[in-house]
Motif scaffolding. Structure first.
Motif, PDB file in Angstrom:
ATOM      1  N   PHE A   1    -132.894  21.166 -31.098  1.00 23.25           N
ATOM      2  CA  PHE A   1    -134.293  20.771 -31.264  1.00 23.25           C
ATOM      3  C   PHE A   1    -135.095  21.258 -30.074  1.00 23.25           C
ATOM      4  O   PHE A   1    -134.547  21.651 -29.047  1.00 23.25           O
ATOM      5  CB  PHE A   1    -134.434  19.248 -31.412  1.00 23.25           C
ATOM      6  N   SER A   2    -136.396  21.231 -30.228  1.00 23.17           N
ATOM      7  CA  SER A   2    -137.319  21.498 -29.130  1.00 23.17           C
ATOM      8  C   SER A   2    -137.838  20.157 -28.637  1.00 23.17           C
ATOM      9  O   SER A   2    -137.698  19.133 -29.316  1.00 23.17           O
ATOM     10  CB  SER A   2    -138.498  22.352 -29.607  1.00 23.17           C
ATOM     11  N   SER A   3    -138.463  20.184 -27.466  1.00 21.89           N
ATOM     12  CA  SER A   3    -138.994  18.948 -26.904  1.00 21.89           C
ATOM     13  C   SER A   3    -140.283  19.238 -26.151  1.00 21.89           C
ATOM     14  O   SER A   3    -140.428  20.290 -25.539  1.00 21.89           O
ATOM     15  CB  SER A   3    -137.961  18.337 -25.948  1.00 21.89           C
ATOM     16  N   LYS A   4    -141.210  18.293 -26.239  1.00 17.82           N
ATOM     17  CA  LYS A   4    -142.403  18.371 -25.399  1.00 17.82           C
ATOM     18  C   LYS A   4    -141.987  18.018 -23.982  1.00 17.82           C
ATOM     19  O   LYS A   4    -141.022  17.282 -23.774  1.00 17.82           O
ATOM     20  CB  LYS A   4    -143.478  17.387 -25.884  1.00 17.82           C
ATOM     21  N   GLY A   5    -142.721  18.518 -23.006  1.00 16.54           N
ATOM     22  CA  GLY A   5    -142.407  18.244 -21.614  1.00 16.54           C
ATOM     23  C   GLY A   5    -143.253  17.116 -21.057  1.00 16.54           C
ATOM     24  O   GLY A   5    -144.281  16.737 -21.619  1.00 16.54           O
ATOM     25  N   SER A   6    -142.790  16.561 -19.936  1.00 16.71           N
ATOM     26  CA  SER A   6    -143.512  15.498 -19.247  1.00 16.71           C
ATOM     27  C   SER A   6    -143.316  15.669 -17.746  1.00 16.71           C
ATOM     28  O   SER A   6    -142.269  16.134 -17.302  1.00 16.71           O
ATOM     29  CB  SER A   6    -142.991  14.134 -19.687  1.00 16.71           C
ATOM     30  N   GLU A   7    -144.325  15.285 -16.992  1.00 16.95           N
ATOM     31  CA  GLU A   7    -144.226  15.327 -15.535  1.00 16.95           C
ATOM     32  C   GLU A   7    -143.265  14.265 -15.010  1.00 16.95           C
ATOM     33  O   GLU A   7    -142.724  14.390 -13.920  1.00 16.95           O
ATOM     34  CB  GLU A   7    -145.615  15.102 -14.909  1.00 16.95           C
ATOM     35  N   ASP A   8    -143.049  13.209 -15.787  1.00 16.75           N
ATOM     36  CA  ASP A   8    -142.227  12.082 -15.360  1.00 16.75           C
ATOM     37  C   ASP A   8    -141.053  11.893 -16.321  1.00 16.75           C
ATOM     38  O   ASP A   8    -141.250  11.717 -17.528  1.00 16.75           O
ATOM     39  CB  ASP A   8    -143.098  10.814 -15.323  1.00 16.75           C
ATOM     40  N   ALA A   9    -139.824  11.928 -15.810  1.00 17.75           N
ATOM     41  CA  ALA A   9    -138.630  11.782 -16.648  1.00 17.75           C
ATOM     42  C   ALA A   9    -138.622  10.456 -17.408  1.00 17.75           C
ATOM     43  O   ALA A   9    -138.107  10.384 -18.526  1.00 17.75           O
ATOM     44  CB  ALA A   9    -137.374  11.902 -15.793  1.00 17.75           C
ATOM     45  N   ASP A  10    -139.169   9.406 -16.814  1.00 13.05           N
ATOM     46  CA  ASP A  10    -139.173   8.095 -17.463  1.00 13.05           C
ATOM     47  C   ASP A  10    -140.038   8.064 -18.721  1.00 13.05           C
ATOM     48  O   ASP A  10    -139.857   7.193 -19.572  1.00 13.05           O
ATOM     49  CB  ASP A  10    -139.647   7.009 -16.490  1.00 13.05           C
ATOM     50  N   ASN A  11    -140.973   8.980 -18.846  1.00 13.89           N
ATOM     51  CA  ASN A  11    -141.846   9.036 -20.027  1.00 13.89           C
ATOM     52  C   ASN A  11    -141.171   9.669 -21.236  1.00 13.89           C
ATOM     53  O   ASN A  11    -141.600   9.469 -22.367  1.00 13.89           O
ATOM     54  CB  ASN A  11    -143.121   9.820 -19.728  1.00 13.89           C
ATOM     55  N   VAL A  12    -140.139  10.466 -21.001  1.00 15.81           N
ATOM     56  CA  VAL A  12    -139.504  11.210 -22.094  1.00 15.81           C
ATOM     57  C   VAL A  12    -138.630  10.276 -22.920  1.00 15.81           C
ATOM     58  O   VAL A  12    -137.735   9.612 -22.392  1.00 15.81           O
ATOM     59  CB  VAL A  12    -138.668  12.387 -21.548  1.00 15.81           C
ATOM     60  N   ASP A  13    -138.933  10.220 -24.207  1.00 11.80           N
ATOM     61  CA  ASP A  13    -138.122   9.451 -25.151  1.00 11.80           C
ATOM     62  C   ASP A  13    -137.990  10.261 -26.437  1.00 11.80           C
ATOM     63  O   ASP A  13    -138.398  11.415 -26.507  1.00 11.80           O
ATOM     64  CB  ASP A  13    -138.712   8.057 -25.393  1.00 11.80           C
TER      65      ASP A  13
END
Length: 123
Positions: free
Chosen positions: A82-94
């Protein structure tokens, strides 16, 4: 393998086009067609081979969903990606960041070598 010549437009410039070789496929083979062909080459009957192929097709999604990579001998490997959107903060990624699920097939080196010997002829 047979091929045909097709004219394709340049998507960036509608006034420009080129000719390309494109595959000319035969009819599509069904599981039943494969089962008949395989049963001719072994001691299994058509029904048994078809049952195995049908079970593989039915079970494969479950294995992929559970994160398994499925190695199919000299055929190759199948896995879910799969692909994933990125985030500046690892805790935001779900899980909501996951996009564009796809099934990846990686042919074995044996299969790749077999395909290398393909000859082409224009229809």
């Amino acid at each position: 393998m047979k091929y045909r010549i097709v004219k394709r437009m340049n998507p960036l410039n509608n006034e420009e086009s080129k000719f390309y070789a494109a595959p000319q496929y035969m009819e599509e083979l069904t599981v039943r067609d494969l089962a008949k062909d395989i049963s001719d080459a072994c001691t299994l009957n058509v029904t048994d081979v078809e049952a195995v192929l049908t079970s593989l097709v039915r079970k494969l999604p479950m294995y992929l969903k559970n994160g398994f990579k499925v190695q199919l001998g000299t055929f190759g490997r199948v896995k879910l990606s799969f692909s994933s959107k990125g985030s500046e903060d690892a805790d935001n990624v779900d899980a909501s960041y996951i996009t564009n699920k796809r099934i990846l097939f990686t042919p074995s080196s044996e299969l790749k070598n077999e395909i290398e010997t393909t000859s082409f002829s224009k229809i």
